[in-house]
Scaffold this motif. Structure first.
Motif, PDB file in Angstrom:
ATOM      1  N   GLY A  12       0.826  -1.242   0.098  1.00  0.00           N
ATOM      2  CA  GLY A  12      -0.148  -0.095  -0.047  1.00  0.00           C
ATOM      3  C   GLY A  12       0.919   1.320   0.068  1.00  0.00           C
ATOM      4  O   GLY A  12       2.066   1.204   0.062  1.00  0.00           O
ATOM      5  N   ALA A  13       0.119   2.034  -0.225  1.00  0.00           N
ATOM      6  CA  ALA A  13       0.969   3.621  -0.222  1.00  0.00           C
ATOM      7  C   ALA A  13       1.626   3.852   1.245  1.00  0.00           C
ATOM      8  O   ALA A  13       0.838   3.857   2.161  1.00  0.00           O
ATOM      9  N   LYS A  14       2.523   4.519   1.016  1.00  0.00           N
ATOM     10  CA  LYS A  14       3.480   4.963   2.363  1.00  0.00           C
ATOM     11  C   LYS A  14       2.910   6.351   2.563  1.00  0.00           C
ATOM     12  O   LYS A  14       2.859   7.069   1.620  1.00  0.00           O
ATOM     13  N   PRO A  15       2.928   6.695   3.788  1.00  0.00           N
ATOM     14  CA  PRO A  15       2.301   8.117   4.074  1.00  0.00           C
ATOM     15  C   PRO A  15       3.744   8.791   3.934  1.00  0.00           C
ATOM     16  O   PRO A  15       4.692   8.429   4.084  1.00  0.00           O
ATOM     17  N   CYS A  16       3.562   9.975   3.436  1.00  0.00           N
ATOM     18  CA  CYS A  16       4.744  11.140   3.661  1.00  0.00           C
ATOM     19  C   CYS A  16       5.298  11.166   4.790  1.00  0.00           C
ATOM     20  O   CYS A  16       4.671  11.439   5.664  1.00  0.00           O
ATOM     21  N   PRO A  17       6.638  11.262   4.863  1.00  0.00           N
ATOM     22  CA  PRO A  17       7.275  11.127   6.144  1.00  0.00           C
ATOM     23  C   PRO A  17       7.369  12.468   6.659  1.00  0.00           C
ATOM     24  O   PRO A  17       7.663  12.873   7.902  1.00  0.00           O
ATOM     25  N   VAL A  18       6.905  13.403   5.936  1.00  0.00           N
ATOM     26  CA  VAL A  18       7.088  14.804   6.013  1.00  0.00           C
ATOM     27  C   VAL A  18       5.798  15.673   6.571  1.00  0.00           C
ATOM     28  O   VAL A  18       5.621  15.985   7.791  1.00  0.00           O
ATOM     29  N   CYS A  19       5.002  15.111   5.917  1.00  0.00           N
ATOM     30  CA  CYS A  19       3.145  15.705   6.294  1.00  0.00           C
ATOM     31  C   CYS A  19       2.334  14.534   6.711  1.00  0.00           C
ATOM     32  O   CYS A  19       1.365  14.865   7.260  1.00  0.00           O
ATOM     33  N   GLY A  20       2.616  13.237   6.352  1.00  0.00           N
ATOM     34  CA  GLY A  20       1.758  12.069   6.501  1.00  0.00           C
ATOM     35  C   GLY A  20       0.743  11.918   5.374  1.00  0.00           C
ATOM     36  O   GLY A  20       0.009  10.797   5.562  1.00  0.00           O
ATOM     37  N   LYS A  21       0.937  12.909   4.310  1.00  0.00           N
ATOM     38  CA  LYS A  21      -0.213  12.443   3.236  1.00  0.00           C
ATOM     39  C   LYS A  21       0.452  11.319   2.656  1.00  0.00           C
ATOM     40  O   LYS A  21       1.452  10.827   2.550  1.00  0.00           O
ATOM     41  N   PRO A  22      -0.536  10.704   1.726  1.00  0.00           N
ATOM     42  CA  PRO A  22      -0.181   9.613   1.158  1.00  0.00           C
ATOM     43  C   PRO A  22       1.038  10.089  -0.145  1.00  0.00           C
ATOM     44  O   PRO A  22       0.894  10.875  -0.664  1.00  0.00           O
ATOM     45  N   ALA A  23       1.883   9.059  -0.304  1.00  0.00           N
ATOM     46  CA  ALA A  23       2.788   9.543  -1.106  1.00  0.00           C
ATOM     47  C   ALA A  23       2.551   9.325  -2.633  1.00  0.00           C
ATOM     48  O   ALA A  23       1.792   8.233  -2.891  1.00  0.00           O
ATOM     49  N   THR A  24       3.056   9.912  -3.363  1.00  0.00           N
ATOM     50  CA  THR A  24       2.768   9.867  -4.926  1.00  0.00           C
ATOM     51  C   THR A  24       3.870   9.266  -5.627  1.00  0.00           C
ATOM     52  O   THR A  24       5.069   9.273  -5.137  1.00  0.00           O
ATOM     53  N   ALA A  25       3.683   8.509  -6.592  1.00  0.00           N
ATOM     54  CA  ALA A  25       4.768   7.827  -7.567  1.00  0.00           C
ATOM     55  C   ALA A  25       5.740   8.866  -7.852  1.00  0.00           C
ATOM     56  O   ALA A  25       6.776   8.536  -8.243  1.00  0.00           O
ATOM     57  N   GLU A  26       5.301  10.087  -8.354  1.00  0.00           N
ATOM     58  CA  GLU A  26       6.230  11.155  -8.751  1.00  0.00           C
ATOM     59  C   GLU A  26       7.229  11.626  -7.713  1.00  0.00           C
ATOM     60  O   GLU A  26       8.415  11.788  -7.941  1.00  0.00           O
ATOM     61  N   SER A  27       6.866  11.649  -6.401  1.00  0.00           N
ATOM     62  CA  SER A  27       7.577  12.353  -5.687  1.00  0.00           C
ATOM     63  C   SER A  27       7.951  11.244  -4.448  1.00  0.00           C
ATOM     64  O   SER A  27       8.414  11.660  -3.395  1.00  0.00           O
TER      65      SER A  27
END
Ligand code: ZN
Length: 60
Positions: A12-27
């Protein structure tokens, strides 16, 4: 250089380590380039803080 954090991978998608939002493939693994930049600066700050630290054993 720290390529990836040593954390167990999950499905599944990992949360952004900075803000916790779902990570995107681009970034991946961040949600945006902005967060990636934030994390980079954060890491650089820490990287510079460790080796740049003066000797704490300051004998006079
Ligand atoms: Zn983010």
């Amino acid at each position: 250089m720290p390529a990836e954090p040593a954390k167990p991978k999950r499905n599944g998608a990992k949360p952004c380590p900075v803000c916790g939002k779902p990570a995107t493939a681009e970034s991946h693994p961040f949600c945006s380039e902005r967060c990636r930049d934030v994390d980079l600066n954060r890491w650089l700050s820490g990287a510079y803080a460790i080796p740049g630290r003066p000797a704490d054993d300051e004998e006079d």
